[in-house]
Design a protein around this motif. Structure first.
Motif, PDB file in Angstrom:
ATOM      1  N   VAL A  13     -30.365 -49.815   1.826  1.00 15.14           N
ATOM      2  CA  VAL A  13     -31.212 -49.747   3.019  1.00 15.14           C
ATOM      3  C   VAL A  13     -30.488 -49.045   4.161  1.00 15.14           C
ATOM      4  O   VAL A  13     -31.042 -48.146   4.819  1.00 15.14           O
ATOM      5  CB  VAL A  13     -31.656 -51.165   3.433  1.00 15.14           C
ATOM      6  N   VAL A  14     -29.232 -49.439   4.413  1.00 20.55           N
ATOM      7  CA  VAL A  14     -28.470 -48.834   5.507  1.00 20.55           C
ATOM      8  C   VAL A  14     -28.216 -47.351   5.227  1.00 20.55           C
ATOM      9  O   VAL A  14     -28.303 -46.505   6.134  1.00 20.55           O
ATOM     10  CB  VAL A  14     -27.149 -49.587   5.731  1.00 20.55           C
ATOM     11  N   ALA A 113     -35.114 -34.080   0.451  1.00 12.92           N
ATOM     12  CA  ALA A 113     -35.719 -34.357  -0.851  1.00 12.92           C
ATOM     13  C   ALA A 113     -34.721 -34.968  -1.815  1.00 12.92           C
ATOM     14  O   ALA A 113     -35.114 -35.565  -2.830  1.00 12.92           O
ATOM     15  CB  ALA A 113     -36.305 -33.068  -1.441  1.00 12.92           C
ATOM     16  N   GLY A 114     -33.425 -34.829  -1.553  1.00  9.34           N
ATOM     17  CA  GLY A 114     -32.402 -35.480  -2.358  1.00  9.34           C
ATOM     18  C   GLY A 114     -31.946 -36.795  -1.772  1.00  9.34           C
ATOM     19  O   GLY A 114     -31.012 -37.410  -2.291  1.00  9.34           O
ATOM     20  N   ILE A 115     -32.601 -37.229  -0.692  1.00  7.25           N
ATOM     21  CA  ILE A 115     -32.230 -38.484  -0.028  1.00  7.25           C
ATOM     22  C   ILE A 115     -33.342 -39.520  -0.146  1.00  7.25           C
ATOM     23  O   ILE A 115     -33.156 -40.582  -0.757  1.00  7.25           O
ATOM     24  CB  ILE A 115     -31.899 -38.220   1.457  1.00  7.25           C
ATOM     25  N   TYR A 116     -34.515 -39.220   0.404  1.00  2.00           N
ATOM     26  CA  TYR A 116     -35.597 -40.210   0.440  1.00  2.00           C
ATOM     27  C   TYR A 116     -36.090 -40.589  -0.963  1.00  2.00           C
ATOM     28  O   TYR A 116     -36.004 -41.751  -1.357  1.00  2.00           O
ATOM     29  CB  TYR A 116     -36.715 -39.681   1.335  1.00  2.00           C
ATOM     30  N   PRO A 117     -36.569 -39.648  -1.786  1.00  2.00           N
ATOM     31  CA  PRO A 117     -37.030 -40.050  -3.126  1.00  2.00           C
ATOM     32  C   PRO A 117     -35.892 -40.536  -4.017  1.00  2.00           C
ATOM     33  O   PRO A 117     -36.088 -41.455  -4.823  1.00  2.00           O
ATOM     34  CB  PRO A 117     -37.658 -38.763  -3.694  1.00  2.00           C
ATOM     35  N   VAL A 118     -34.714 -39.947  -3.872  1.00  2.00           N
ATOM     36  CA  VAL A 118     -33.587 -40.350  -4.714  1.00  2.00           C
ATOM     37  C   VAL A 118     -33.123 -41.752  -4.348  1.00  2.00           C
ATOM     38  O   VAL A 118     -32.708 -42.527  -5.214  1.00  2.00           O
ATOM     39  CB  VAL A 118     -32.452 -39.319  -4.600  1.00  2.00           C
ATOM     40  N   GLY A 119     -33.194 -42.092  -3.067  1.00  2.00           N
ATOM     41  CA  GLY A 119     -32.876 -43.464  -2.675  1.00  2.00           C
ATOM     42  C   GLY A 119     -33.795 -44.466  -3.349  1.00  2.00           C
ATOM     43  O   GLY A 119     -33.364 -45.560  -3.765  1.00  2.00           O
ATOM     44  N   MET A 120     -35.075 -44.114  -3.483  1.00  2.00           N
ATOM     45  CA  MET A 120     -36.011 -44.992  -4.183  1.00  2.00           C
ATOM     46  C   MET A 120     -35.652 -45.089  -5.668  1.00  2.00           C
ATOM     47  O   MET A 120     -35.764 -46.163  -6.275  1.00  2.00           O
ATOM     48  CB  MET A 120     -37.438 -44.472  -4.014  1.00  2.00           C
ATOM     49  N   LEU A 142     -36.407 -45.807   6.212  1.00  2.00           N
ATOM     50  CA  LEU A 142     -36.802 -44.427   6.532  1.00  2.00           C
ATOM     51  C   LEU A 142     -37.403 -44.363   7.932  1.00  2.00           C
ATOM     52  O   LEU A 142     -37.091 -43.451   8.712  1.00  2.00           O
ATOM     53  CB  LEU A 142     -37.809 -43.910   5.504  1.00  2.00           C
ATOM     54  N   VAL A 143     -38.246 -45.324   8.260  1.00  2.00           N
ATOM     55  CA  VAL A 143     -38.880 -45.343   9.584  1.00  2.00           C
ATOM     56  C   VAL A 143     -37.828 -45.464  10.681  1.00  2.00           C
ATOM     57  O   VAL A 143     -37.849 -44.735  11.677  1.00  2.00           O
ATOM     58  CB  VAL A 143     -39.895 -46.502   9.658  1.00  2.00           C
ATOM     59  N   LEU A 144     -36.875 -46.388  10.497  1.00  2.00           N
ATOM     60  CA  LEU A 144     -35.820 -46.557  11.498  1.00  2.00           C
ATOM     61  C   LEU A 144     -34.954 -45.305  11.591  1.00  2.00           C
ATOM     62  O   LEU A 144     -34.559 -44.894  12.685  1.00  2.00           O
ATOM     63  CB  LEU A 144     -34.950 -47.771  11.144  1.00  2.00           C
ATOM     64  N   GLY A 145     -34.650 -44.712  10.439  1.00  2.00           N
ATOM     65  CA  GLY A 145     -33.868 -43.481  10.460  1.00  2.00           C
ATOM     66  C   GLY A 145     -34.586 -42.363  11.183  1.00  2.00           C
ATOM     67  O   GLY A 145     -33.978 -41.595  11.938  1.00  2.00           O
ATOM     68  N   THR A 146     -35.895 -42.266  10.965  1.00  2.00           N
ATOM     69  CA  THR A 146     -36.697 -41.254  11.654  1.00  2.00           C
ATOM     70  C   THR A 146     -36.633 -41.432  13.170  1.00  2.00           C
ATOM     71  O   THR A 146     -36.602 -40.458  13.926  1.00  2.00           O
ATOM     72  CB  THR A 146     -38.156 -41.346  11.178  1.00  2.00           C
ATOM     73  N   GLY A 256     -42.573 -49.429  13.019  1.00  2.00           N
ATOM     74  CA  GLY A 256     -43.058 -49.322  11.650  1.00  2.00           C
ATOM     75  C   GLY A 256     -42.225 -50.113  10.658  1.00  2.00           C
ATOM     76  O   GLY A 256     -42.720 -50.489   9.585  1.00  2.00           O
ATOM     77  N   PHE A 257     -40.951 -50.357  10.992  1.00  2.00           N
ATOM     78  CA  PHE A 257     -40.109 -51.181  10.122  1.00  2.00           C
ATOM     79  C   PHE A 257     -40.730 -52.560   9.940  1.00  2.00           C
ATOM     80  O   PHE A 257     -40.768 -53.108   8.826  1.00  2.00           O
ATOM     81  CB  PHE A 257     -38.701 -51.297  10.707  1.00  2.00           C
ATOM     82  N   LEU A 258     -41.224 -53.137  11.033  1.00  2.24           N
ATOM     83  CA  LEU A 258     -41.850 -54.455  10.952  1.00  2.24           C
ATOM     84  C   LEU A 258     -43.118 -54.410  10.101  1.00  2.24           C
ATOM     85  O   LEU A 258     -43.399 -55.332   9.338  1.00  2.24           O
ATOM     86  CB  LEU A 258     -42.174 -54.970  12.355  1.00  2.24           C
ATOM     87  N   GLY A 259     -43.890 -53.323  10.237  1.00  7.38           N
ATOM     88  CA  GLY A 259     -45.091 -53.175   9.429  1.00  7.38           C
ATOM     89  C   GLY A 259     -44.775 -53.061   7.958  1.00  7.38           C
ATOM     90  O   GLY A 259     -45.458 -53.649   7.109  1.00  7.38           O
TER      91      GLY A 259
END
Length: 389
Positions: A13-14, A113-120, A142-146, A256-259
């Motif tokens: 997550v971090v 594209a090598g971070i967000y989907p790959v993290g999942m 992702l929301v907090l990072g954004t 959005g993190f809370l959502g």
């Protein structure tokens, strides 16, 4: 099955939070670039679209070459975080010129594209039964990072924009290193289905996948346009030179993190489709009442933006889960890649239109144009939301 080490999910997550901070780094410093380098007001839409185009291109390349299947995803995550940080730092070399700036933002989007989907994918290697909840944490990250670049700029006082960019790059590198050093490949890690763009018609024959995918497209129409232009909405109300614009932009996006987290836990009780339907309904309603909220007393207006930020992103992990569940088993990789690319392509259109409308009718009324996205998404999702959980 051995117990999952306690550090795994927090580290993922971090790391996701840190490395996805690259996404809106350019947006956070655009007021400084407009003031110092004379960039036009439309530049905020252009640089956001550049990142989205880069992400689409990167997603297709990573999927076509099956990079995350041929190599350890944690290595891909690290290398992408390093390359994305370098691309982000290249913003400094642009000198405020628009075309070099767009090139740097496109490159940052490509490596995301090598971070967000790959993290999942890394998370799916560790979590099987609780993957839906893990995705809630990851999309929340992702929301907090954004939102993070807005916070750095807002709390940095007189920090020059170059320092904001370098700080974001440093955070991204730290995230990549943490993932590589602390998260080994998980016991459930498996090769994904290959990417085949010729199966476009096949994957959309499934009524369930059409429902979740078109619901996701409606959600994406609203999401990144809101992210891109909520600072302009705040500036119109708080004053363009207000230092609090960046802080409240962070707060509205980070809500959005809370959502995401609340929706993840609620989905265990009522199901993913119902949670997505409720949150998409709420965000669509926010689009419709945004002109009235703009005139409300300031505390009410700010509370409204926090709520909107919470629900506009909160359905993201629900749609990710639904798309994965209803994708045709033989074409999971292709289905998710195509849905992802179409979803991000819709953001390019909505960002372009919203940016134009803000300069034509002003920020008070412009956000009304986001409402058709949630409306069409709800129509597509209704059948899934009314099924037993």
């Amino acid at each position: 099955m051995p117990a999952i080490p306690a550090r795994i999910l927090p580290t993922i997550v971090v790391s996701q939070f840190a490395s996805t901070s690259l996404w809106f780094a350019g947006n956070a410093v655009i007021p400084d670039l407009q003031h110092n380098a004379g960039l036009p007001a439309s530049a905020v839409g252009h640089i956001t679209i550049a990142v989205q185009l880069g992400f689409i291109a990167g997603t297709l390349v990573f999927a076509w070459l099956a990079i995350a299947d041929r190599f350890s995803p944690r290595i891909i995550f690290l290398l992408s975080a390093l390359a994305g940080a370098a691309a982000n730092a290249a913003t400094l070399a642009s000198g405020g010129e628009l075309l070099p700036l767009l090139a740097a933002r496109f490159a940052a989007g490509f490596f995301l594209a090598g971070i967000y989907p790959v993290g999942m994918k890394i998370a799916s290697g560790w979590y099987d039964r609780d993957l839906g909840l893990a995705l809630g944490w990851l999309v929340g990250a992702l929301v907090l990072g954004t939102a993070l670049p807005h916070l750095i700029r807002g709390l940095g006082g007189d920090l020059p924009w170059q320092a904001v960019i370098l700080a974001v790059s440093a955070v991204s590198v730290a995230g990549g290193l943490a993932m590589f050093l602390l998260v080994p490949d998980g016991p459930h890690l498996r090769a994904g289905a290959g990417f085949d763009p010729t199966v476009l018609a096949t994957i959309f024959r499934s009524a369930e996948f059409r429902g979740s995918a078109f619901g996701y497209f409606g959600h994406m129409w609203e999401l990144y346009a809101f992210y891109a232009f909520v600072p302009m909405l705040l500036a119109a109300r708080l004053g363009a030179d207000s230092a609090s614009v960046s802080v409240w932009s962070f707060a509205a996006i980070a809500a959005g993190f809370l959502g995401c987290m609340g929706g993840g836990y609620l989905s265990r009780l009522i199901g993913n489709a119902r949670v997505a339907f409720v949150q998409l309904s709420a965000s669509g309603l926010c689009c419709l009442v945004s002109p009235l909220a703009f005139l409300a007393p300031l505390p009410v207006f700010l509370a409204f933006l926090l709520f909107w930020g919470m629900v506009v992103a909160g359905d993201s992990p629900q749609f990710s889960t639904l798309n994965a569940r209803f994708a045709p088993p033989a074409y999971v990789g292709s289905a998710l890649t195509i849905a992802n690319c179409i979803g991000f392509a819709t953001t390019i259109v909505s960002i372009g239109i919203l940016g134009w409308l803000i300069h034509v009718v002003g920020p008070r009324y412009a956000f009304l144009m986001l409402a058709p996205g949630p409306a069409l998404g709800l129509a597509a999702l209704r059948r899934l939301a009314t099924k037993p959980a």
